[in-house]
Design a protein around this motif. Structure first.
Motif, PDB file in Angstrom:
ATOM      1  N   UNK A 202      -7.936  23.298 -39.332  1.00  0.00           N
ATOM      2  CA  UNK A 202      -8.730  23.400 -40.925  1.00  0.00           C
ATOM      3  C   UNK A 202      -8.983  22.311 -40.906  1.00  0.00           C
ATOM      4  N   UNK A 203      -7.914  21.585 -41.713  1.00  0.00           N
ATOM      5  CA  UNK A 203      -7.706  20.598 -42.918  1.00  0.00           C
ATOM      6  C   UNK A 203      -9.137  19.204 -42.744  1.00  0.00           C
ATOM      7  N   UNK A 205     -10.794  20.030 -40.336  1.00  0.00           N
ATOM      8  CA  UNK A 205     -12.725  20.637 -39.834  1.00  0.00           C
ATOM      9  C   UNK A 205     -12.775  20.520 -41.620  1.00  0.00           C
ATOM     10  N   UNK A 206     -12.192  21.063 -42.007  1.00  0.00           N
ATOM     11  CA  UNK A 206     -13.310  20.933 -43.628  1.00  0.00           C
ATOM     12  C   UNK A 206     -12.779  19.963 -44.349  1.00  0.00           C
ATOM     13  N   UNK A 207     -12.148  18.503 -43.512  1.00  0.00           N
ATOM     14  CA  UNK A 207     -13.150  16.845 -44.467  1.00  0.00           C
ATOM     15  C   UNK A 207     -14.156  16.336 -43.767  1.00  0.00           C
ATOM     16  N   UNK A 208     -14.798  16.981 -42.362  1.00  0.00           N
ATOM     17  CA  UNK A 208     -15.672  16.738 -41.699  1.00  0.00           C
ATOM     18  C   UNK A 208     -16.532  17.583 -42.274  1.00  0.00           C
ATOM     19  N   UNK A 210     -16.815  18.511 -45.442  1.00  0.00           N
ATOM     20  CA  UNK A 210     -17.433  17.615 -46.639  1.00  0.00           C
ATOM     21  C   UNK A 210     -17.765  15.903 -46.635  1.00  0.00           C
ATOM     22  N   UNK A 211     -17.351  15.471 -45.680  1.00  0.00           N
ATOM     23  CA  UNK A 211     -18.265  14.410 -45.367  1.00  0.00           C
ATOM     24  C   UNK A 211     -18.017  13.085 -44.531  1.00  0.00           C
ATOM     25  N   UNK A 212     -16.512  13.217 -43.988  1.00  0.00           N
ATOM     26  CA  UNK A 212     -15.233  12.286 -44.110  1.00  0.00           C
ATOM     27  C   UNK A 212     -16.049  12.305 -42.309  1.00  0.00           C
ATOM     28  N   UNK A 213     -15.637  10.814 -42.353  1.00  0.00           N
ATOM     29  CA  UNK A 213     -16.231  10.279 -41.179  1.00  0.00           C
ATOM     30  C   UNK A 213     -14.394  10.113 -40.257  1.00  0.00           C
ATOM     31  N   UNK A 216     -12.203   8.247 -41.617  1.00  0.00           N
ATOM     32  CA  UNK A 216     -11.412   8.483 -42.856  1.00  0.00           C
ATOM     33  C   UNK A 216     -10.770   9.937 -43.037  1.00  0.00           C
ATOM     34  N   UNK A 220      -7.681  10.234 -45.180  1.00  0.00           N
ATOM     35  CA  UNK A 220      -6.474  11.020 -46.302  1.00  0.00           C
ATOM     36  C   UNK A 220      -6.638  11.875 -45.960  1.00  0.00           C
ATOM     37  N   UNK A 221      -6.878  12.740 -44.797  1.00  0.00           N
ATOM     38  CA  UNK A 221      -5.866  13.701 -44.242  1.00  0.00           C
ATOM     39  C   UNK A 221      -5.463  13.672 -43.240  1.00  0.00           C
ATOM     40  N   UNK A 224      -1.381  11.698 -44.116  1.00  0.00           N
ATOM     41  CA  UNK A 224      -0.589  12.622 -45.259  1.00  0.00           C
ATOM     42  C   UNK A 224      -0.120  13.028 -45.097  1.00  0.00           C
ATOM     43  N   UNK A 225      -0.563  13.656 -44.241  1.00  0.00           N
ATOM     44  CA  UNK A 225       0.245  15.371 -43.759  1.00  0.00           C
ATOM     45  C   UNK A 225       1.047  15.230 -42.924  1.00  0.00           C
TER      46      UNK A 225
END
Lengths: 307, 362
Positions: A202-203, A205-208, A210-213, A216, A220-221, A224-225
């Motif tokens: 989900x993380x 997918x959520x990033x995707x 909300x516009x992350x390439x 990114x 950013x996801x 860090x995780x």
């Protein structure tokens, strides 16, 4: 009368209290009892030799405490080159391993056909000993080895190229980097793959959404995780890198000195356990220092956990 | 804000014979709140994920605001989504979570802080902006997920069972808050749920899905009072619609249905089905219960009596069939007592036992 009743209650309550205490006592001693075997094992086979090595390194041949062993060690022609090479290998190999292992783990995590096959292939080096892999790479890089045969067969080279000799320090260094990267990357990959697999999809997918390439999302996801796994991999690999030895011994012998190899040499060839212990202490101290730095730098604060 | 056009979209997952979404057509009007409702495995989430761009259809196309987005990645669709698991990034503060989408779209710093503060204010998150996800309650995490979506001012807002992980009271409160919020921002919204109460209370329209198809699409009241199939009547409403089996006969040009020992008057349009078994559907609140015999009423026995506070729920036995009846809370019936049930004739619905579809309207 009331006192009698109260006494009766106490008499009834006492066994129950005892039972409670016993249960409580049981829960506090059992874990310690279970820890005893492992603690004994570590004490006998790790702590005791470590203490002995520490003592050896500060003892003179005729008894008494001295820093002479360390003076002799640092004064040795091989000491500073060994420090330099050991650090150089860490600085060059570790980032290569991390980058490669991350790429491999991400590829395995993507839904590609035949990923199980690649996992097995990539995990093979895990099962091969340092010395064996050193010999395998020697068979590749030696003047009449596989690489030279292939280059000759392709017509790229007339005479075999001496990859591992003193005259070619760069190629010699690169050969060691390649061999060591091949040998130890799979461990990093397994650790990172395990880490990636527990991050819920989900993380990303959520990033995707909300516009992350792709880049990114990684930056950013995922990374860090993945910090706890990166920390484990870095610590394990760095500690192992301070002890790297057999693969270098097999490929180039002592022409490229490293710390663990020097310790071995002092102990096995020159039969001076005092100096060998001094080397061991240096490796130990540096390892502890580096581990502390990693733990601090990559610490995941409690409130940021919660996968 | 945009209209969504879904045109004969089909998706079959690898290794599955049944399509998860089977040639669905659906139009969601600008600013409309559309609920996709159905049991698990009906394809509602797959349809939502295809609109989001997280899955790609095998065939068909998806248009948002007249633009074909079928092959576009999620980031180019002008959508925002609230995930069932919230998917609030644990390594970022509430502020950074809400700002994430704006940052990815390279908004200016001042614009980000202005919009994040406004969204946080709308969802009462202002005191928590510096906190991390693990320091929030489930309800607060849910608010972060919603704030992160609306801060994007998306043309389409997608929500995948956003309330299903909240406890009952929180769900009730947040449901009405969500409705108010979406009405205020007037964004076209698609909301997936398996909870019929949520669907009825939130949706401008509901699309009921089953086995990868939309079985009925209409306003909540249409779907509640005129279910197109027996399945919908049984799936929507609590208690579900009652279904009684009866034999339809033609008498003097009129249609009559025999249920047990009783005869119900059916619409004359049903007369063509002479001799067929039909299913009579009636909602529990559309049955009048009486303790004394009433002409044309069904004689029944009160098997179970359940006070539910505002009402009394009676499970009555008519012949060998069971009927749920809602009465006022102080209705003086006793367990195993006799009852006379009088359905409101205009609320009777008729279904074909073969196809399970409605035979004739009113």
């Amino acid at each position: 009368m009331r006192d009698q009743v109260a006494a009766g209650e106490r008499a009834i309550a006492a066994p129950a209290r005892r039972a409670r205490r016993a249960r409580k006592g049981g829960t506090t001693t059992a874990p310690y009892l279970l820890l005893v075997p492992a603690a004994l094992f570590l004490a006998i086979f790790f702590v005791w030799p470590m203490v002995q090595a520490l003592l050896l390194s500060v003892r003179g041949e005729h008894g008494g405490f001295t820093t002479a062993n360390f003076h002799r060690m640092t004064g040795d022609t091989y000491f500073w080159p060994a420090v330099r090479y050991t650090l150089l290998f860490i600085v060059v190999i570790l980032p290569c391993q991390l980058a490669l292992a991350l790429a491999m783990a991400l590829l395995l995590q993507a839904d590609l056909k035949g990923k199980g096959f690649f996992l097995y292939i990539w995990a093979i080096p895990l099962a091969i000993s340092d010395l064996a892999s050193g010999i395998v790479w020697l068979a590749i890089f030696s003047p009449n080895g596989f690489l030279n045969s292939i280059l000759h067969g392709l017509g790229l080279e007339e005479n075999p190229f001496p990859f591992l000799t003193l005259e070619h320090p760069v190629s010699r260094f690169l050969c060691i980097v390649i061999a060591e990267t091949w040998r130890a990357t799979s461990l990093v990959m397994i650790i990172l793959l395990a880490g990636i697999q527990v991050i819920p999809k989900d993380y990303a997918e959520a990033a995707e959404v909300f516009g992350a390439t792709a880049w990114q999302r990684l930056r950013y996801v995922t990374l860090p995780l993945l910090r706890p796994s990166l920390q484990v991999a870095l610590i394990l690999r760095t500690l192992a890198a301070f002890q790297v030895f057999a693969i270098i011994l097999a490929l180039v012998g002592r022409t490229v000195p490293v710390l663990a190899e020097e310790a071995y040499n002092w102990s096995a060839v020159l039969t001076n356990n005092y100096i060998a212990a001094a080397y061991a202490v240096v490796i130990l101290v540096v390892s502890i220092a580096v581990t502390i730095v990693y733990l601090r730098a990559l610490r995941v604060r409690d409130e940021q956990q919660g996968l | 804000m945009a209209e969504i056009n879904i045109q004969t979209v089909r998706k079959t997952f690898i290794g599955s014979k049944q399509p998860a979404v089977n040639d669905i057509d659906l139009t969601v009007a600008n600013s409309e709140f559309m609920v996709l409702l159905g049991p698990s495995g009906c394809g509602k989430t797959t349809l939502l994920r295809m609109i989001a761009g997280l899955e790609y259809p095998d065939s068909g196309s998806i248009l948002i605001g007249g633009r074909d987005v079928t092959d576009l990645p999620p980031r180019s669709r002008g959508i925002a989504m609230v995930f069932q698991s919230y998917a609030v990034f644990p390594h970022m503060t509430v502020y950074d979570n809400i700002a994430f989408g704006l940052r990815m779209h390279h908004a200016s710093k001042s614009e980000i802080s202005r919009k994040v503060e406004r969204a946080a204010d709308l969802l009462q998150l202002t005191p928590y902006l510096k906190r991390f996800s693990a320091q929030l309650s489930g309800g607060q995490r849910q608010r972060v997920a919603v704030a992160r979506a609306i801060v994007m001012e998306p043309s389409v807002l997608l929500m995948d069972e956003p309330l299903s992980n909240l406890d009952a009271l929180l769900r009730l409160n947040f449901r009405s808050e969500l409705k108010k919020l979406v009405q205020e921002i007037k964004t076209t919204t698609i909301y997936v749920t398996h909870d019929q109460v949520e669907a009825l209370s939130l949706g401008d329209r509901i699309a009921v899905m089953r086995d990868g198809e939309i079985v009925q699409c209409g306003t909540p009241m249409e779907i509640y009072s005129n279910p197109a199939t027996e399945f919908i009547g049984g799936f929507i409403g609590n208690p579900p619609m009652n279904f009684l089996h009866g034999l339809l006969q033609r008498q003097n040009g009129r249609a009559r249905v025999t249920v047990g020992d009783h005869v119900l008057e059916a619409p004359t349009t049903l007369a063509a089905h002479d001799g067929a078994t039909v299913i009579v559907g009636i909602r529990a609140e559309n049955i009048q219960a009486a303790l004394q015999s009433v002409p044309d009423a069904l004689a029944a026995r009160a098997e179970v009596i359940e006070p539910v506070g505002s009402h009394m729920l009676i499970t009555a036995v008519v012949g060998d069939q069971r009927v749920k009846v809602l009465t006022r809370a102080d209705f003086p019936v006793e367990t195993n007592g006799s009852l006379w049930l009088q359905p409101e004739w205009d609320k009777l619905r008729w279904f074909d036992p073969e196809t399970h579809r409605e035979i004739a309207a009113k």
